[in-house]
Write an enzyme that holds these catalytic residues in place. Structure first.
Site, PDB file in Angstrom:
ATOM      1  N   GLU A  29     -13.373  -2.819   4.971  1.00 28.46           N
ATOM      2  CA  GLU A  29     -13.272  -3.208   3.562  1.00 28.46           C
ATOM      3  C   GLU A  29     -13.853  -4.597   3.351  1.00 28.46           C
ATOM      4  O   GLU A  29     -13.491  -5.527   4.076  1.00 28.46           O
ATOM      5  CB  GLU A  29     -11.800  -3.216   3.129  1.00 28.46           C
ATOM      6  CG  GLU A  29     -11.200  -1.838   3.111  1.00 28.46           C
ATOM      7  CD  GLU A  29      -9.677  -1.847   3.108  1.00 28.46           C
ATOM      8  OE1 GLU A  29      -9.072  -2.913   2.884  1.00 28.46           O
ATOM      9  OE2 GLU A  29      -9.100  -0.777   3.353  1.00 28.46           O
ATOM     10  N   GLU A  70      -7.716   2.863   4.430  1.00 31.34           N
ATOM     11  CA  GLU A  70      -7.590   2.576   5.864  1.00 31.34           C
ATOM     12  C   GLU A  70      -7.506   3.819   6.723  1.00 31.34           C
ATOM     13  O   GLU A  70      -8.022   3.851   7.833  1.00 31.34           O
ATOM     14  CB  GLU A  70      -6.361   1.704   6.132  1.00 31.34           C
ATOM     15  CG  GLU A  70      -6.510   0.256   5.755  1.00 31.34           C
ATOM     16  CD  GLU A  70      -6.303   0.008   4.288  1.00 31.34           C
ATOM     17  OE1 GLU A  70      -5.846   0.940   3.587  1.00 31.34           O
ATOM     18  OE2 GLU A  70      -6.591  -1.102   3.821  1.00 31.34           O
ATOM     19  N   PHE A  93      -6.102  -6.663   7.699  1.00 35.68           N
ATOM     20  CA  PHE A  93      -4.867  -7.231   8.249  1.00 35.68           C
ATOM     21  C   PHE A  93      -4.257  -6.196   9.195  1.00 35.68           C
ATOM     22  O   PHE A  93      -4.214  -5.004   8.866  1.00 35.68           O
ATOM     23  CB  PHE A  93      -3.850  -7.552   7.146  1.00 35.68           C
ATOM     24  CG  PHE A  93      -4.192  -8.770   6.335  1.00 35.68           C
ATOM     25  CD1 PHE A  93      -3.600 -10.000   6.606  1.00 35.68           C
ATOM     26  CD2 PHE A  93      -5.110  -8.696   5.303  1.00 35.68           C
ATOM     27  CE1 PHE A  93      -3.918 -11.128   5.850  1.00 35.68           C
ATOM     28  CE2 PHE A  93      -5.434  -9.816   4.546  1.00 35.68           C
ATOM     29  CZ  PHE A  93      -4.835 -11.036   4.830  1.00 35.68           C
ATOM     30  N   ASP A  95      -1.366  -5.538   9.761  1.00 38.65           N
ATOM     31  CA  ASP A  95      -0.233  -4.845   9.132  1.00 38.65           C
ATOM     32  C   ASP A  95      -0.649  -3.490   8.555  1.00 38.65           C
ATOM     33  O   ASP A  95       0.183  -2.606   8.382  1.00 38.65           O
ATOM     34  CB  ASP A  95       0.312  -5.718   7.997  1.00 38.65           C
ATOM     35  CG  ASP A  95       0.525  -7.155   8.434  1.00 38.65           C
ATOM     36  OD1 ASP A  95       1.673  -7.558   8.557  1.00 38.65           O
ATOM     37  OD2 ASP A  95      -0.475  -7.858   8.677  1.00 38.65           O
ATOM     38  N   HIS A 139       1.829  -9.182   5.654  1.00 35.72           N
ATOM     39  CA  HIS A 139       0.509  -9.736   5.995  1.00 35.72           C
ATOM     40  C   HIS A 139       0.589 -10.754   7.131  1.00 35.72           C
ATOM     41  O   HIS A 139      -0.265 -11.631   7.233  1.00 35.72           O
ATOM     42  CB  HIS A 139      -0.117 -10.431   4.780  1.00 35.72           C
ATOM     43  CG  HIS A 139      -0.674  -9.511   3.740  1.00 35.72           C
ATOM     44  ND1 HIS A 139       0.115  -8.817   2.866  1.00 35.72           N
ATOM     45  CD2 HIS A 139      -1.955  -9.167   3.430  1.00 35.72           C
ATOM     46  CE1 HIS A 139      -0.651  -8.088   2.051  1.00 35.72           C
ATOM     47  NE2 HIS A 139      -1.908  -8.288   2.371  1.00 35.72           N
TER      48      HIS A 139
END
Ligand SMILES: Cc1ncc(C[n+]2csc(CCOP(=O)(O)OP(=O)(O)O)c2C)c(N)n1
Ligand SMILES: [Mg+2]
Lengths: 337, 323
Positions: A29, A70, A93, A95, A139
């Protein structure tokens, strides 16, 4: 050797490997940044500045700016790799493994085993992890604890720019799926980096960043610097610390840890993830099993508490293992009789 | 439908509170007193307020990383929010969540969210709960043009359709997901609503920089969904006046873009023009509110700065109810 930042070591390694091998492709992204805008492609170049210029150099077929998807990014990396390419996918990230874990865990990690060893999945999943920016519970997490326990994945956690260089090159050339964890707080750190275009660091080889002999400290990532600080402070008192930078948590360099503990008899593992089923508890258990006779004190883990990562400055700094907490743990194992 | 004078004043005030809350944060963040990532809602106020003014406290909303506007519009306390963003112990979430995780579930505000696309399924759950209760309440998922590309959002839309859940998917199309243009990232020919329609639900479109467009659209949508006809989706075309997050250099913008949208697409200016033009309110009415709101925000900042800071012991609380 040449001096560069951690993030520059990532970008330059990707450029070098994309130049060397036309099968290397990158996706993620905003890695081009500015697609479909007046500013145009590469208006940004990745939010971590780890993909600046790639689109111009290698074009849209090999530098794939993705929608916010994702699960599909991870799945596409798995498919690209099975189909013969060498994807380097970015999760903005760490996460966000939450959204995409199936493709990492049930797909790419297991293809080779489920398919009877008849295939390979040479995907690299890069992701920014770690606390220190008050980015709060979704995050800031260190996710090696989750991924290290998954058979089929290799998990890399570089601390220095030179290790980024050698380990990322190894990750891209490696035929297995590799999770490449980049600590957000280290992107701007700099150091001397090898210029050898074939410089690789094989996985499962820890780096001894301080040699002492009285106590063994194992860590990696942001917290390694805090361990080194403690080691340097104690050195002034005549106490010697072996500080071991693990570099990879899967495979893990057991030998380096056991060799050191056999000399020191004392172990502290400093880990950025919560304590349960953690890297720290794993290494302490290994040492208890395999070096019991050498131990002079119970092995000790230093972790954040069993809580999500909090937001406020006071809370986040209390959450992360501090220099003071690491020092206290080291003194505790040193004073054990 | 003609809104009462009170309703007009209230709508303006709500939008103005959001505007000034965000404009003030934009300034204060540059002083370094506020930690973390902050995504400002400026420019999109008409959507949050136009939607939430039509809800009751029994209706639920689920928000995004750009959540301040939704929170304020749904009735979250200005002081509590400001204190939270300043990381205070007296904040709405005790300084544990910060800008991206503001919530007040009692008010029907089920959380801002750091995970893009996480909100829509949660809203479906809340909608199913409302369906079980059978009182005509609804649940709203706010999503961006970026979040509409997330599989979770697709799943939630289909799930809501097949279960006839009273869920409303509000897509705030501000034309950017971080630094990427929606023309690149959304494959359905620059159109998010048609995608929702393809999942089998009724759709609406509105101008998200015009409070009256949002208000009228939402009246229709809510009447339809409250009557038990199933989920609906609305795409509001809108603008974000600041960067994706505070500190974003915004190199993806065209020359003069920000000045142009501030000039022609500002929901507060448009509101003022139409109500004064129609003789419904006067400039003096609105100026008085402006001054009141500015003072309210100033007070909130003073309180937030003076509020108790959290301590190390606070890290350990609130993980579980019992353990
Ligand atoms: C699962 C996930 N992926 C990516 C991100 C990073 N991220 C945060 S906001 C954002 C863009 C969202 O765009 P949009 O949905 O249009 O909302 P807007 O920012 O325009 O309000 C991205 C990519 C995230 N927080 N969560
Ligand atoms: Mg957007």
């Amino acid at each position: 050797m040449v001096k560069m930042m951690y993030r520059e070591a990532i970008l330059s390694t990707i450029v070098e490997e994309m130049t060397r091998d036309p099968n290397v492709v990158v996706l993620g992204e905003d890695i081009v940044g500015g697609m479909g805008t007046a500013g145009g492609p590469e208006a940004i170049g990745g939010i971590w500045s780890t993909s600046i210029g790639l689109f111009g150099k290698f074009g849209a077929n090999r530098v794939i700016d993705t929608p916010i998807s994702e699960s599909a990014i991870m799945g596409a990396a798995a498919g690209l790799a099975l189909a013969g390419k060498r994807p380097v996918a970015e999760l903005m990230f760490a996460d966000f493994i939450g959204v995409s874990l199936d493709q990492i865990w049930n797909q790419m990690a297991k293809f080779r085993y489920m398919f009877g060893g008849k295939t390979k999945c040479p995907a690299v999943i890069r992701m920014a992890y770690g606390a220190g920016f008050n980015a709060a519970a979704q995050h800031s997490q260190a996710v090696h604890q989750i991924l290290t326990g998954m058979p089929g994945l290799k998990v890399v956690m570089p601390t220095t720019p030179n290790d980024v260089k050698g380990l990322l090159r190894q990750a891209i050339r490696d035929d297995d799926p590799v999770i490449f964890l980049e600590h957000k707080a280290l992107y701007g750190s700099s150091g001397e980096v090898s210029e050898d275009l074939d410089y690789v660091i094989p996985f499962g080889h820890a780096r001894l960043s301080r040699a002492g002999g009285d106590v063994t400290i194992v860590s990696t990532g942001l917290l390694l610097g805090r361990c080194e600080k403690v080691a340097d402070m104690l050195a002034a008192e005549g106490i010697g610390c072996d500080v071991i930078d693990l570099r990879t948590t899967s495979p893990i360099d057991e030998e380096a840890i056991l060799d050191s503990v056999e000399v020191t008899g004392r172990l502290v593992v400093v880990d950025e993830a919560p304590p349960r089923c953690s890297m720290a508890s794993d290494i302490c258990a290994t040492v208890a099993e395999k070096a019991f006779a050498s131990l002079k004190a119970p092995p000790l883990g230093v972790n954040p508490p069993h809580t999500p990562v909090p937001f406020a400055r006071e809370l986040e700094s209390a959450y992360l293992p501090s220099v003071e907490k690491i020092e206290a743990a080291v003194r505790k194992v040193l004073s054990f009789r | 439908m003609q809104l009462s004078r009170e309703a007009l004043l209230r709508a303006y005030r709500q939008m103005k509170v959001i505007r000034e809350f965000e404009e003030r944060l934009h300034i204060d963040i540059q002083t370094g007193g506020i930690a973390g990532f902050t995504h400002l809602y400026c420019g999109q106020e008409a959507v949050a307020v136009g939607v939430c003014e039509n809800l009751t406290s029994d209706d639920k909303i689920v928000s995004t990383h750009r959540g301040h506007g939704h929170c304020l519009a749904k009735g979250c306390d200005v002081n509590g929010m400001m204190a939270e963003i300043w990381g205070s112990r007296e904040g709405l979430c005790k300084g544990k969540g910060g800008s991206m995780h503001i919530a007040d579930v009692d008010k029907g505000m089920m959380g801002a969210n750091g995970i893009v696309g996480a909100g829509a399924p949660i809203a479906v759950g809340a909608a199913l709960s409302a369906k079980i209760d059978g009182l005509g309440h609804v649940a709203i998922a706010f999503s961006g043009d970026g979040a509409c590309n997330q599989g979770t959002t697709f799943e939630a839309m289909n799930f809501a359709v097949v279960t006839n859940a009273p869920a409303i998917f509000i897509f705030e199309n501000n034309h950017y997901s971080e630094h990427t243009g929606f023309e690149y990232a959304v494959g359905t020919n620059n159109d998010i609503a048609s995608r929702a329609e393809a999942f089998g639900m009724k759709i609406w479109r509105g101008d998200g920089t015009d409070f009256f467009s949002v208000d009228e659209t939402m009246r229709e949508v809510l009447e339809y969904v409250r009557a038990g006809h199933g989920p609906a989706a609305v795409e509001f075309d809108t603008e974000r006046f600041f960067g994706h997050f505070e500190g974003d250099p915004q190199r993806y913008r065209g020359p003069g873009e920000l000045d142009r949208i501030r000039e022609t697409r500002d929901c507060l200016k448009r509101f003022r023009m139409s109500v004064t033009g129609a003789g419904l309110l006067t400039d003096a009415d609105l100026d008085a509110l402006d001054a009141e709101v500015l003072q309210q925000i100033e007070d909130a900042v003073i309180k937030a700065k003076a509020a108790d800071r959290p301590t190390a012991a606070d890290v350990l609380t609130d993980v579980y109810i019992s353990y």
